[in-house]
Design a protein around this motif. Structure first.
Motif, short mmCIF file in Angstrom:
data_model
loop_
_atom_site.label_atom_id
_atom_site.label_comp_id
_atom_site.label_asym_id
_atom_site.label_seq_id
_atom_site.Cartn_x
_atom_site.Cartn_y
_atom_site.Cartn_z
N PRO A 185 -5.43 -0.06 6.00
CA PRO A 185 -5.31 -0.27 4.55
C PRO A 185 -6.54 0.30 3.83
N PRO A 186 -6.31 1.12 2.81
CA PRO A 186 -7.47 1.66 2.07
C PRO A 186 -8.05 0.62 1.11
N LEU B 274 -6.81 4.66 -6.68
CA LEU B 274 -7.35 5.76 -5.88
C LEU B 274 -6.31 6.87 -5.73
N ALA B 275 -5.08 6.45 -5.39
CA ALA B 275 -4.02 7.45 -5.16
C ALA B 275 -3.85 8.33 -6.39
N GLN B 276 -3.96 7.70 -7.56
CA GLN B 276 -3.70 8.46 -8.78
C GLN B 276 -4.84 9.40 -9.17
N PHE C 227 0.81 -1.22 0.00
CA PHE C 227 0.00 0.00 0.00
C PHE C 227 0.84 1.27 0.00
N GLY D 49 -8.35 -3.14 1.50
CA GLY D 49 -7.17 -4.00 1.47
C GLY D 49 -6.80 -4.49 0.09
N VAL D 50 -7.36 -3.89 -0.95
CA VAL D 50 -6.98 -4.29 -2.33
C VAL D 50 -5.96 -3.28 -2.84
N ALA D 51 -4.71 -3.72 -2.94
CA ALA D 51 -3.61 -2.80 -3.24
C ALA D 51 -3.79 -2.13 -4.61
N THR E 180 -6.55 11.06 -6.59
CA THR E 180 -6.78 12.02 -5.50
C THR E 180 -6.14 13.34 -5.91
N ASN E 181 -6.69 14.42 -5.42
CA ASN E 181 -6.24 15.76 -5.80
C ASN E 181 -6.03 15.86 -7.30
N ASN E 182 -6.99 15.33 -8.03
CA ASN E 182 -6.92 15.40 -9.49
C ASN E 182 -7.70 16.66 -9.92
N ALA F 200 -6.17 0.64 -4.31
CA ALA F 200 -5.55 1.71 -3.52
C ALA F 200 -4.65 2.57 -4.42
N TRP F 201 -3.92 1.92 -5.31
CA TRP F 201 -3.01 2.62 -6.22
C TRP F 201 -3.82 3.45 -7.23
N LYS G 66 -0.53 9.70 -2.83
CA LYS G 66 -1.51 10.62 -2.25
C LYS G 66 -0.80 11.80 -1.59
N ASP H 68 -10.81 5.55 0.61
CA ASP H 68 -9.55 5.83 1.29
C ASP H 68 -9.63 5.55 2.78
N ARG I 146 0.52 14.11 -4.27
CA ARG I 146 -0.58 14.84 -4.92
C ARG I 146 -1.18 15.88 -3.99
#
Lengths: 518, 468
Positions: free
Chosen positions: B37-38, B49-51, A127, B41-43, B53-55, B46-47, A134, B422, A137
């Motif tokens: 874990p966001p 999602l990270a990409q 993770f 728990g599915v990595a 965020t703040n888009n 999560a990845w 995050k 998240d 960003r």
């Protein structure tokens, strides 16, 4: 079973509250069912329909009715409990809700601390890349301690950071010092003029601690993570670090630490470093020193040398310190004394390291002098051990290797596994010298020297005073939570020979072993 | 630009708590988060999602969607017959709650309510025939949400039923909801006995005309101020509507009395409303739907515009994809049961009423109505905490709906799927519990939470939309 009904006049309770109380009473031992209701016609119908009551009681809508069915002996307690629950309550302390909730996510924490400028991330590896992304960003600089990040993700993260002019340290970055503040596994080092950028955590710890011991200080130490200087990643973090330290007025000298990078990456890094115009000390562990050249660049072949030369440049002195070699007179005098305690068949060197870079440096220093070295992480002419759990001949082991740490804490945090291994090696009649590192600072064990001293004492007792010689270097400072001076004293009291650096300890151990073979 | 080389450090520590020690020792500000874990728990999610965020694209879209929601001004403009009022409604169509579901898969209460609606419409004269009709596919069964309508529990709206008509004055969008029948044996819990059908007929023949005329005399009624007042009077306008119903009654009664209907009928109508604490619920739902429809259809917006259940599946829709459902199995409701019933008798979560939570009231305004939290044995502090927790998964606050317990802060509103995925904090829903068999009725009430799976599905869809 008995069903008992009680009527309470002029008590009003919300039906929801009554349902809650009823549920609690129903769960009491010996109670089958409990129901509290206001005495309205609808509610009485409900009680009749459910079979809990068989006749309509004479109640007003403002009466509160409790009907409980259960074993006769349980009913009194049940009604007492009901009455306690029905009694008016003091409002709880937190009503009105001043209770603060701790943030459960990085972005939640940022909402509470909008001035934050760095995220230190040490979540499980799968993770970690997402957390780091995050953070970037959200405009945060990042130290990513976690490892097991794919190269693709590392590149995406580092390119994004570069685009936003953010500093991204890691992945697998164990050490950094920013404006005197140690991050993750790092030492409390005096603030000064020397900036460090390193791909190795223990490498940074050794150099920064020695700088402190030599009376200079560190402006910032930036960790890049171990893969930064690979061809794929291209030194993105090291280049960003050089840029940051070039613009930092506090930094007068820059020290670069890494294993030998890919050729084109090394060229790029050295060119960028040269361009800063600041004196640059470069230790690419094991690289051909003649390849490390350029304006303002000084090469160093050991971590110790890098620290000494950076301090000299900081003080405006000649950067000509050289780590002791096998011919060094002082080393030879000391080795002679230690060798007197060694008897046949003791003849082998056993290096038991907690710091991976120390293990690596040891093999580089030994490779031209001992022909048959084994390691679980072989370097140069060293051989891969048949089993990492059994030493053969001269053996240098990195106990921080995955094979030892899977599902267990790192030996810098928990000294037990290395202490067990020390006992194992001490009991081997062929062991002449046990070579050790002791790493202090934040992140490390509270008293590593104390634990080590106890083990060595126990080994000597069980061997009735004989056994191998112990040679160690301590990486740390007097301001570390463990205190360098205290830690030294504990090991010296057990007869451990201490050296100023790992490089020196390795050469001393080499000379002792050589004498034992003569 | 945040620079740690030139500026003093200020740290967020995510992961090992021990790493905060040196900051504390060096007086560096540090905040630690209790990281979990966001993405369940599915990595990989999560990845993704990270990409996103703040888009900037998503943030801009959310700003539009959220402001349309905030600015919406739902006004009760009239009462009409479903088939005449709801554009696109057919004469042999029945609307139901939740995401799409075939007759054979429907839960007991929804099937029962459809049988009741068929009998009410006179398309069959016996329950057996009605069942056959539904089974054969002769009746078009459609989620009410597809036609801008909502309904509590089974959520059944058939062509001749009366509906509330609510208009968002800002954008002109119209939404609809059926009338509340009260508690006990009612169609929305799948009952179709003669009492139930007779009541429905009376509602269509007597109640609806009285209300229609009264609304006309009132000249429409702004619903947000009424809901806001009710929140200050102990309602959360989902499971508790006692105050809102009273406030509505106060507005309605004088107008109704001016109506042309027979005095006895007006009296019957007013008595009916006065005897049903939940009467306002359906207006609350239509108002919430109105605000959320306004926010729907903004490309790349991650704001949730629908949460709805059909007793089998739980579904959500987000602004970016106004025509898509993201569904998973409907959860069971944790709650308290009326005497004689247990969890084994309960149908899974059912009804469109979670539109209230989607709009920032109901479970999101739990602090306004502490009694509701007692459904799960909580206390006042917990009610407050729940309302606060919801702030972590929303785009902002709705200052039209304030919570006295939180110093009159606005309710958390505009659920962002990214924040749900998240934090793992699930939207809380206050709800009634239906018996799993048709026609038994409500057997309890409690709390449930929107399942994470719906939000991760929507997140993946949004990620692909942004990256392909």
């Amino acid at each position: 079973m008995e069903t008992r009904t009680k009527i309470y006049q002029n008590i009003y309770q919300d039906s929801v509250a009554l349902m809650r109380i009823s549920a609690t009473i129903s769960d009491m031992p010996g109670i089958e069912q409990a129901s509290g209701l206001m005495g309205t016609t609808t509610n009485l119908d409900l009680l009749l329909e459910s079979g809990l009551l068989d006749a309509r009681p004479n109640t007003k809508p403002s009466d509160l009715l409790f009907v409980i069915k259960g074993k006769p002996e349980a009913l009194d307690d049940a009604f007492t409990a009901a009455e306690i629950a029905l009694a008016p309550k003091e409002s709880s302390e937190s009503s009105g809700g001043v209770k603060r909730l701790a943030p459960t996510s990085l972005l939640g924490a940022l909402e509470e601390a909008p001035m934050a400028n760095l995220a230190l991330i040490s979540t499980p590896g799968e993770f970690a890349a997402a957390e780091a992304m995050k953070a970037l960003r959200a405009g945060l600089n990042v130290l990513l301690f976690s490892d097991n990040i794919s190269v693709e993700q590392e590149i995406i993260l580092k390119k994004y950071a570069a685009e936003k002019s953010l500093l991204f340290m890691g992945p697998d970055c164990g050490t950094a010092i920013i404006s005197g503040v140690p991050l993750a596994f790092a030492n409390v080092v005096r603030q000064g003029n020397i900036g460090i950028i390193g791909a190795s955590g223990t490498g940074i710890q050794q150099v920064s601690s020695l700088i402190d011991q030599l009376g200079s200080g560190v402006s910032h130490a930036i960790g890049t993570g171990g893969h930064d200087l690979s061809k794929e990643v291209g030194g993105l973090t090291m280049l960003a670090g050089i840029h940051a330290l070039a613009n930092d007025p506090q930094t007068k000298v820059i020290t670069l630490i890494s294993k030998p990078p890919a050729k084109e990456v090394a060229d790029k890094v050295l060119a960028a470093a040269s361009k800063t115009g600041k004196p640059i000390v470069v230790n690419f562990l094991g690289a051909d020193a003649s390849q490390i050249k350029g304006p303002h660049i000084t090469a160093a072949s050991t971590l110790e040398e890098a620290a000494h030369r950076a301090v000299a440049l900081d003080k405006g002195e000649a950067a000509d310190f050289t780590s002791a070699g096998p011919d060094d007179l002082g080393i030879n005098e000391r080795s002679k004394i230690i060798a007197r305690t060694i008897k046949s068949p003791q003849r082998y060197l056993r290096g038991l390291y907690t710091g991976g870079t120390f293990c690596y440096e040891a093999q580089l220093l030994l490779q031209n002098h001992l022909s048959d070295i084994c390691s679980n992480g072989p370097v140069g002419n060293a051989q891969k051990m048949t089993s990492p759990f059994r030493s053969e001949g001269h053996t240098v082991i990195d106990l921080g290797d995955d094979v030892f740490t899977r599902g267990k804490p790192h030996p810098m945090i928990d000294p037990t596994p290395r202490n067990e291994r020390i006992l194992q090696e001490a009991n081997d009649p062929e062991t002449a010298v046990i070579l050790l590192d002791v790493v202090l600072g934040y992140g490390s064990h509270d008293d590593p020297a104390g634990e080590l001293a106890k083990t060595i004492g126990a080994a000597r007792t069980s061997l009735k005073g004989s056994g191998p010689a112990y040679i160690a270097s301590i990486c740390g400072t007097v301001n570390d939570p463990q205190n360098l001076a205290d830690q030294k004293a504990k090991l010296e009291a057990e007869g451990v020979t201490l050296c100023a650096s790992n490089a020196e300890a390795v050469i001393l151990a080499l000379q002792v072993v050589k004498r034992s073979q003569q | 630009m945040k620079n740690i080389i030139s500026d003093p450090l200020n740290v967020i520590n995510v992961g090992l708590a021990k790493f905060a020690d040196p900051f504390v020792a060096h007086s560096v500000p540090v905040i630690s988060c209790q990281w979990q874990p966001p993405a369940g728990g599915v990595a990989e999610t999560a990845w993704q999602l990270a990409q996103i965020t703040n888009n900037p694209i998503v943030e801009a879209a959310n700003e539009i969607a959220f402001s349309r929601y905030l600015e919406a001004n739902p006004i009760l403009t009239g009462v009409g017959t479903a088939v005449d009022s709801i554009p696109g409604m057919g004469s042999k169509q029945i609307l139901h709650s939740g995401p799409p579901v075939a007759w054979r898969d429907m839960c007991g209460p929804q099937q029962g309510a459809i049988i009741g609606a068929i009998l009410f419409e006179g398309w069959s004269s016996t329950a057996e025939d009605a069942q056959k009709l539904a089974k054969n596919g002769d009746i078009e069964l459609t989620p009410a949400q597809h036609l801008n309508a909502v309904g509590p529990m089974a959520g059944i709206i058939s062509p001749s039923m009366p509906v509330w008509i609510v208009k968002n004055e800002m954008l002109g969008n119209l939404t609809y909801c059926n009338f509340n029948e009260g508690l006990g044996k009612v169609l929305r819990f799948g009952a179709y006995s003669d009492d139930v059908l007779n009541r429905l007929r009376w509602m269509a023949d007597v109640l609806a005309p009285v209300l229609q005329e009264a609304v006309e005399i009132m000249g429409g009624l702004e619903l947000k101020p009424l809901m806001a007042s009710a929140l200050h009077m102990g309602d959360e306008v989902h499971n508790r509507n006692a105050a809102a119903t009273s406030l509505f009654f106060r507005k309605l009664a004088p107008a109704a009395l001016q109506g042309s209907a027979d005095k006895a009928q007006i009296s019957e109508a007013l008595s009916f409303i006065a005897g049903n604490d939940h009467f306002f619920l359906n207006l609350s739902m239509a108002a919430c739907k109105s605000m959320l429809d306004a926010a729907s259809g903004v490309e790349n917006s991650s704001m949730v515009t629908v949460m709805a259940r059909n007793g089998v599946q739980f579904g959500i829709r987000i602004s970016a994809f106004p025509d898509r459902w993201f569904v998973t199995e409907a959860p069971l409701v944790e709650g308290l049961f009326f005497p004689g019933y247990t969890g084994a008798d309960a149908a899974p979560d059912l009804g469109d009423s979670a539109i209230t939570e989607t709009a920032g009231v109901g479970g999101f305004a739990m602090a306004a109505s502490p009694a509701i939290v007692q459904f799960v044995g909580g206390d006042v502090a917990q009610a407050v905490e729940n309302s606060r927790k919801m702030q972590r998964i929303t785009l902002g606050r709705n200052s039209a709906f304030t919570l006295p317990m939180l110093d009159f802060a606005g309710t958390a509103a505009g659920i962002d799927i990214r924040k749900v995925v998240d934090t793992g904090i699930l939207p809380i829903i206050n709800t009634g519990i239906a018996h799993k068999d048709a026609g038994v009725g409500q057997i309890g009430a409690g709390l449930t939470a929107a399942p994470l799976e719906c939000f991760t599905q929507a997140l993946r869809a949004l990620y692909y939309n942004l990256n392909t």
